[in-house]
Design an enzyme around this catalytic site. Structure first.
Site, PDB file in Angstrom:
ATOM      1  N   LYS A 113      13.319   4.057   1.155  1.00 32.37           N
ATOM      2  CA  LYS A 113      12.886   5.451   1.112  1.00 32.37           C
ATOM      3  C   LYS A 113      14.075   6.407   1.282  1.00 32.37           C
ATOM      4  O   LYS A 113      15.184   5.954   1.616  1.00 32.37           O
ATOM      5  CB  LYS A 113      11.828   5.651   2.200  1.00 32.37           C
ATOM      6  CG  LYS A 113      10.552   4.818   1.970  1.00 32.37           C
ATOM      7  CD  LYS A 113       9.522   5.061   3.068  1.00 32.37           C
ATOM      8  CE  LYS A 113       8.243   4.276   2.810  1.00 32.37           C
ATOM      9  NZ  LYS A 113       7.194   4.567   3.828  1.00 32.37           N
TER      10      LYS A 113
ATOM     11  N   TYR B  88       0.902   6.899  -4.034  1.00 34.28           N
ATOM     12  CA  TYR B  88       0.227   6.853  -2.731  1.00 34.28           C
ATOM     13  C   TYR B  88      -1.214   7.358  -2.819  1.00 34.28           C
ATOM     14  O   TYR B  88      -1.778   7.789  -1.812  1.00 34.28           O
ATOM     15  CB  TYR B  88       1.020   7.659  -1.699  1.00 34.28           C
ATOM     16  CG  TYR B  88       2.202   6.902  -1.106  1.00 34.28           C
ATOM     17  CD1 TYR B  88       2.003   5.738  -0.358  1.00 34.28           C
ATOM     18  CD2 TYR B  88       3.503   7.360  -1.276  1.00 34.28           C
ATOM     19  CE1 TYR B  88       3.078   5.048   0.190  1.00 34.28           C
ATOM     20  CE2 TYR B  88       4.583   6.679  -0.718  1.00 34.28           C
ATOM     21  CZ  TYR B  88       4.364   5.514   0.011  1.00 34.28           C
ATOM     22  OH  TYR B  88       5.429   4.835   0.567  1.00 34.28           O
TER      23      TYR B  88
ATOM     24  N   ASN C 111      10.002   5.836   7.948  1.00 28.30           N
ATOM     25  CA  ASN C 111      10.117   4.446   8.404  1.00 28.30           C
ATOM     26  C   ASN C 111      10.893   3.559   7.425  1.00 28.30           C
ATOM     27  O   ASN C 111      10.747   2.351   7.397  1.00 28.30           O
ATOM     28  CB  ASN C 111       8.729   3.877   8.699  1.00 28.30           C
ATOM     29  CG  ASN C 111       7.817   3.926   7.490  1.00 28.30           C
ATOM     30  OD1 ASN C 111       8.255   4.299   6.403  1.00 28.30           O
ATOM     31  ND2 ASN C 111       6.572   3.546   7.655  1.00 28.30           N
TER      32      ASN C 111
ATOM     33  N   HIS D  81       9.204   0.781   2.029  1.00 22.99           N
ATOM     34  CA  HIS D  81       7.837   0.486   1.576  1.00 22.99           C
ATOM     35  C   HIS D  81       7.791  -0.969   1.129  1.00 22.99           C
ATOM     36  O   HIS D  81       8.761  -1.480   0.574  1.00 22.99           O
ATOM     37  CB  HIS D  81       7.452   1.377   0.386  1.00 22.99           C
ATOM     38  CG  HIS D  81       6.196   0.903  -0.293  1.00 22.99           C
ATOM     39  ND1 HIS D  81       4.951   1.273   0.136  1.00 22.99           N
ATOM     40  CD2 HIS D  81       6.007   0.051  -1.338  1.00 22.99           C
ATOM     41  CE1 HIS D  81       4.034   0.661  -0.617  1.00 22.99           C
ATOM     42  NE2 HIS D  81       4.656  -0.075  -1.517  1.00 22.99           N
TER      43      HIS D  81
ATOM     44  N   GLU E 192       1.990  -2.365  -8.211  1.00 20.10           N
ATOM     45  CA  GLU E 192       3.131  -1.524  -7.842  1.00 20.10           C
ATOM     46  C   GLU E 192       4.381  -1.878  -8.651  1.00 20.10           C
ATOM     47  O   GLU E 192       5.176  -1.002  -8.982  1.00 20.10           O
ATOM     48  CB  GLU E 192       3.395  -1.645  -6.336  1.00 20.10           C
ATOM     49  CG  GLU E 192       2.288  -1.005  -5.512  1.00 20.10           C
ATOM     50  CD  GLU E 192       2.552  -0.996  -4.023  1.00 20.10           C
ATOM     51  OE1 GLU E 192       1.825  -0.290  -3.302  1.00 20.10           O
ATOM     52  OE2 GLU E 192       3.476  -1.713  -3.554  1.00 20.10           O
TER      53      GLU E 192
END
Ligand code: CDP
Ligand code: MG
Length: 144
Positions: free
Chosen positions: A11, A51, A114, A117, A128
């Site tokens: 990310k 998402y 965080n 993913h 995905e």
């Protein structure tokens, strides 16, 4: 166990903090191989689609802001039990609750920021991977 592929994203915070090598090192040491990779900046509609499952959650708008705030590295990881293994290496969603030695515990700043993913099931992984990559982008590394 079978050979699986899963989607991993480093990310924007992972990219801006220059942690690409550190994160990929975790995967490689655990026996996962990168078989596709691309750095890109997600557009808002794209991040919202990726998402979509979370669209009614209170954190959705903020998550989309975060995921579009800078480039990300999208990758396909391959290996035995890759979906579960990647989730294990990542650690729990909230870095404060993630097990010691996991990527999120090591570097994650908050439940939102965080760092990584990872697909949560084999079926999600297929969807995905297809979201970001075509068959031609994924390299066969099983041959010597
Ligand atoms: O990424 P993971 O599958 O562990 O968690 P998720 O429940 O699918 O949530 C997707 C992402 O939304 C998380 O990785 C966080 O970046 C963010 N999130 C958040 O900002 N606040 C929460 N309470 C839960 C998730
Ligand atoms: Mg998830």
């Amino acid at each position: 166990m079978t050979l699986e592929r899963t989607l991993s994203i480093i990310k924007p915070d992972g990219i801006s903090r220059n942690l690409i090598g550190a994160v990929i090192g975790h995967f490689e040491r655990a026996g996962l191989r990168v078989v596709a990779a691309r750095m890109r900046r997600l557009g808002r509609p794209e991040a919202e689609r990726f998402y979509a499952v979370h669209h009614s959650r209170p954190f959705f708008a903020s998550l989309v802001d975060y995921m579009t705030s800078g480039p990300v590295l999208v990758q396909v990881l391959e290996g035995e039990d890759a979906v579960r293994k990647n989730r294990e290496l990542m650690g729990a969603t909230d870095p404060a609750r993630a097990a010691p030695g996991t990527i999120r515990r090591e570097w994650g700043e908050s439940i939102e920021r965080n760092l990584v993913h990872g697909s949560d099931s084999l079926e999600t992984a297929r969807e995905e991977i297809h979201f970001f990559f075509g068959a031609i982008d994924v390299c066969d590394r099983t041959d010597p």
